[in-house]
Design a protein around this motif. Structure first.
Motif, PDB file in Angstrom:
ATOM      1  N   VAL A   1       0.899  -1.367   0.000  1.00  0.00           N
ATOM      2  CA  VAL A   1      -0.039   0.038   0.106  1.00  0.00           C
ATOM      3  C   VAL A   1       0.807   1.028  -0.115  1.00  0.00           C
ATOM      4  O   VAL A   1       1.671   1.415   0.900  1.00  0.00           O
ATOM      5  CB  VAL A   1      -0.991   0.006   1.194  1.00  0.00           C
ATOM      6  N   LEU A   2       0.827   2.002  -0.994  1.00  0.00           N
ATOM      7  CA  LEU A   2       1.651   3.172  -1.086  1.00  0.00           C
ATOM      8  C   LEU A   2       0.574   4.308  -0.590  1.00  0.00           C
ATOM      9  O   LEU A   2      -0.427   4.521  -1.123  1.00  0.00           O
ATOM     10  CB  LEU A   2       2.012   3.523  -2.652  1.00  0.00           C
ATOM     11  N   PHE A   3       1.106   5.150   0.087  1.00  0.00           N
ATOM     12  CA  PHE A   3       0.292   6.259   0.656  1.00  0.00           C
ATOM     13  C   PHE A   3       1.302   7.746   0.720  1.00  0.00           C
ATOM     14  O   PHE A   3       2.554   7.455   0.655  1.00  0.00           O
ATOM     15  CB  PHE A   3       0.140   6.244   2.254  1.00  0.00           C
ATOM     16  N   ALA A   4       0.486   8.758   0.477  1.00  0.00           N
ATOM     17  CA  ALA A   4       1.188   9.994   0.619  1.00  0.00           C
ATOM     18  C   ALA A   4       0.220  11.125   1.044  1.00  0.00           C
ATOM     19  O   ALA A   4      -1.079  10.811   0.941  1.00  0.00           O
ATOM     20  CB  ALA A   4       1.691  10.487  -0.796  1.00  0.00           C
ATOM     21  N   PRO A   5       0.467  12.357   1.579  1.00  0.00           N
ATOM     22  CA  PRO A   5      -0.504  13.410   1.877  1.00  0.00           C
ATOM     23  C   PRO A   5      -1.309  13.583   0.593  1.00  0.00           C
ATOM     24  O   PRO A   5      -0.971  13.819  -0.463  1.00  0.00           O
ATOM     25  CB  PRO A   5       0.319  14.611   2.278  1.00  0.00           C
ATOM     26  N   ASP A   6      -2.596  13.945   0.906  1.00  0.00           N
ATOM     27  CA  ASP A   6      -3.517  14.320  -0.144  1.00  0.00           C
ATOM     28  C   ASP A   6      -3.130  15.276  -1.039  1.00  0.00           C
ATOM     29  O   ASP A   6      -3.332  15.356  -2.143  1.00  0.00           O
ATOM     30  CB  ASP A   6      -4.954  14.758   0.343  1.00  0.00           C
TER      31      ASP A   6
ATOM     32  N   GLU B   1      -1.423  17.287  -6.302  1.00  0.00           N
ATOM     33  CA  GLU B   1      -0.314  18.015  -7.217  1.00  0.00           C
ATOM     34  C   GLU B   1       0.062  16.925  -8.266  1.00  0.00           C
ATOM     35  O   GLU B   1       0.509  17.371  -9.431  1.00  0.00           O
ATOM     36  CB  GLU B   1       0.516  18.522  -6.174  1.00  0.00           C
ATOM     37  N   ARG B   2       0.529  15.782  -7.837  1.00  0.00           N
ATOM     38  CA  ARG B   2       1.140  14.838  -8.786  1.00  0.00           C
ATOM     39  C   ARG B   2      -0.219  14.532  -9.988  1.00  0.00           C
ATOM     40  O   ARG B   2       0.375  14.334 -11.022  1.00  0.00           O
ATOM     41  CB  ARG B   2       1.203  13.481  -8.108  1.00  0.00           C
TER      42      ARG B   2
ATOM     43  N   VAL C   1     -10.827  18.772  -8.602  1.00  0.00           N
ATOM     44  CA  VAL C   1     -12.494  18.425  -8.119  1.00  0.00           C
ATOM     45  C   VAL C   1     -12.516  16.826  -8.059  1.00  0.00           C
ATOM     46  O   VAL C   1     -12.841  16.323  -7.359  1.00  0.00           O
ATOM     47  CB  VAL C   1     -13.230  19.283  -8.353  1.00  0.00           C
ATOM     48  N   GLU C   2     -12.016  16.399  -9.320  1.00  0.00           N
ATOM     49  CA  GLU C   2     -12.355  15.070  -9.375  1.00  0.00           C
ATOM     50  C   GLU C   2     -11.088  14.209  -8.649  1.00  0.00           C
ATOM     51  O   GLU C   2     -11.659  13.183  -8.218  1.00  0.00           O
ATOM     52  CB  GLU C   2     -12.051  14.867 -11.017  1.00  0.00           C
ATOM     53  N   THR C   3     -10.045  14.717  -8.779  1.00  0.00           N
ATOM     54  CA  THR C   3      -9.179  14.116  -7.955  1.00  0.00           C
ATOM     55  C   THR C   3      -9.514  13.975  -6.407  1.00  0.00           C
ATOM     56  O   THR C   3      -9.335  12.935  -5.803  1.00  0.00           O
ATOM     57  CB  THR C   3      -7.793  14.567  -8.125  1.00  0.00           C
ATOM     58  N   ALA C   4      -9.960  15.135  -5.835  1.00  0.00           N
ATOM     59  CA  ALA C   4     -10.364  14.903  -4.561  1.00  0.00           C
ATOM     60  C   ALA C   4     -11.565  14.050  -4.364  1.00  0.00           C
ATOM     61  O   ALA C   4     -11.415  13.265  -3.108  1.00  0.00           O
ATOM     62  CB  ALA C   4     -10.616  16.337  -4.033  1.00  0.00           C
ATOM     63  N   ARG C   5     -12.053  13.984  -5.160  1.00  0.00           N
ATOM     64  CA  ARG C   5     -13.638  13.032  -4.957  1.00  0.00           C
ATOM     65  C   ARG C   5     -12.882  11.637  -5.044  1.00  0.00           C
ATOM     66  O   ARG C   5     -13.603  10.780  -4.057  1.00  0.00           O
ATOM     67  CB  ARG C   5     -14.266  13.100  -6.192  1.00  0.00           C
ATOM     68  N   ARG C   6     -11.934  11.144  -5.780  1.00  0.00           N
ATOM     69  CA  ARG C   6     -11.552  10.027  -6.077  1.00  0.00           C
ATOM     70  C   ARG C   6     -10.661   9.673  -4.622  1.00  0.00           C
ATOM     71  O   ARG C   6     -10.926   8.400  -4.111  1.00  0.00           O
ATOM     72  CB  ARG C   6     -10.775   9.673  -7.092  1.00  0.00           C
ATOM     73  N   ILE C   7      -9.990  10.483  -4.276  1.00  0.00           N
ATOM     74  CA  ILE C   7      -8.987  10.319  -2.941  1.00  0.00           C
ATOM     75  C   ILE C   7     -10.127  10.087  -1.542  1.00  0.00           C
ATOM     76  O   ILE C   7      -9.933   9.203  -0.821  1.00  0.00           O
ATOM     77  CB  ILE C   7      -8.075  11.555  -2.585  1.00  0.00           C
TER      78      ILE C   7
ATOM     79  N   ILE D   1       4.075   1.907   2.494  1.00  0.00           N
ATOM     80  CA  ILE D   1       5.108   2.490   2.082  1.00  0.00           C
ATOM     81  C   ILE D   1       4.813   3.783   1.891  1.00  0.00           C
ATOM     82  O   ILE D   1       4.009   4.206   0.993  1.00  0.00           O
ATOM     83  CB  ILE D   1       5.892   1.466   0.964  1.00  0.00           C
ATOM     84  N   ASN D   2       5.744   4.730   2.350  1.00  0.00           N
ATOM     85  CA  ASN D   2       5.844   6.258   2.169  1.00  0.00           C
ATOM     86  C   ASN D   2       5.811   6.550   0.583  1.00  0.00           C
ATOM     87  O   ASN D   2       7.013   6.247   0.210  1.00  0.00           O
ATOM     88  CB  ASN D   2       6.372   6.946   3.099  1.00  0.00           C
TER      89      ASN D   2
END
Length: 375
Positions: free
Chosen positions: A53-58, A63-64, A103-109, A130-131
């Motif tokens: 599981v790869l994770f990172a701040p929203d 931004e990516r 907006v779309e990305t935030a909804r999926r997150i 894993i970060n």
């Protein structure tokens, strides 16, 4: 329209049963995306050895995603910050892909955060967090290290054991000993066939004509029956020990294609002379139903001894035919299971059991690619 989880699971299982996945392994990306699909896959026997599981701040994820660009000619994905092409003609072809707005990305997150806890519960025992907010090479190194590590095993609590060997090698007895000591589900292929016929199940209706005619049950029917039994919850939780199938190389490969993959395979070796001694002296009391052996367990009274009968399948001629048949196919069957452990079955049953037990409880030793053999 959302595809049902059950249909997704069937499609995934069908793909993973193709020969390239069986022999080379597989990696699934972004699957499953829900707890329900994860449970469907587990129920169908799809149990990954490693889950990353790869994770990172929203804010980093947004931004990516906003920086992605797609080459409309080749389909290659680039990034405005991390992977911008040097060729001007490629840059002119790049387009912003559909559905990556903030907006779309935030909804999926948000949807991911809602589904993640259920997925974590399903795969928690083999999951590695894993970060991903670090250089790509560092992330890859951590993932690679995790995948190279031996998968966590719950043996002896949930082993998947296959016992192979000629008639009279002691497979049934060893399966019974393992089942009694560790609570492992004892799965005898022949007994399953009889129970299916007696219970008049759908598979039993297909099996009964074979029983009536005396012909062996078709391999595809046997494998379907085994797959259903080994995918029940008790087998997933407690583990299983299978004996009576496969009997040859083709059956073993069919079993692999059905995703029935034991994590311990034992071949019990025994001489033909010992097999004849074990089987040809077995007797049955028709009055009490008790089983005896002229050499190892004779009847207690003369009266009982005089009424003992021998089953036709234990006659010397019949036993020799079965042994010869096994020896003809044994080499091919052994080649299917490269990590099989070979044990001398011509010993005291408790001694054989201790050897088997040691390989279930303890990690597999390094063998440098050679089969393991026990004296």
């Amino acid at each position: 329209m959302k595809i049902p989880d059950a249909l997704w699971a069937e499609l995934i299982v069908e793909r993973l049963q193709i020969e390239d996945c069986i022999h080379s392994g597989w990696i699934m990306e972004a699957i499953p995306q829900s707890r329900e699909l994860a449970r469907e896959l587990l129920a169908m026997g799809i149990i990954p050895k490693h889950v990353v599981v790869l994770f990172a701040p929203d804010i980093v994820l947004i931004e990516r995603n906003l920086g992605k660009r797609v080459d409309v000619s080749t389909g290659e994905v680039y990034h405005t910050t991390f992977d911008w092409p040097t060729e001007d003609y490629i840059r002119q072809r790049l387009k912003v892909p559909h559905g990556i707005s903030e907006v779309e990305t935030a909804r999926r997150i948000l949807k991911y955060h809602q589904d993640y806890p259920g997925i974590l519960q399903s795969f928690g025992s083999c999951m590695k967090l894993i970060n991903a907010d670090q250089p790509c090479a560092d992330v890859f190194a951590q993932v690679f290290t995790h995948v190279q590590a031996p998968p966590r095993t719950l043996a002896p609590f949930s082993p998947r054991i296959l016992l192979c060997g000629p008639p009279g090698s002691g497979k049934s007895m060893q399966a019974s000993l393992l089942s009694r000591k560790y609570g492992i589900i004892n799965v005898c292929c022949g007994q399953l066939l009889k129970e299916a016929v007696a219970d008049e199940t759908k598979l039993g209706e297909l099996i009964k004509p074979y029983f009536d005619s005396g012909w062996p049950v078709a391999d595809n029917i046997v494998v379907k029956m085994l797959s259903e039994r080994l995918n029940r919850l008790d087998c997933h939780i407690r583990g299983w020990v299978l004996h009576g199938f496969p009997r040859d190389e083709d059956q073993a490969k069919l079993m692999q294609r059905a995703n029935i993959n034991p994590n311990r395979v034992f071949f019990l070796h025994i001489t033909p002379e010992s097999i004849l001694e074990r089987l040809c002296y077995r007797m049955l009391d028709p009055v009490t139903g008790e089983r005896y052996h002229t050499l190892y367990q004779p009847a207690a009274s003369k009266e009982a001894s005089e009424r003992l009968l021998i089953h036709p399948r234990d006659l010397e001629e019949a036993v020799k035919l079965k042994v010869d048949a096994y020896l003809r196919i044994a080499e091919g069957l052994e080649t299917v299971f490269e990590d099989a452990i070979f044990i001398n079955g011509d010993q005291d049953p408790q001694t054989v059991f201790e050897y088997i037990e040691s390989y279930i409880v303890n990690p597999r030793p390094t063998t440098l690619g050679f089969p393991l053999q026990m004296a």
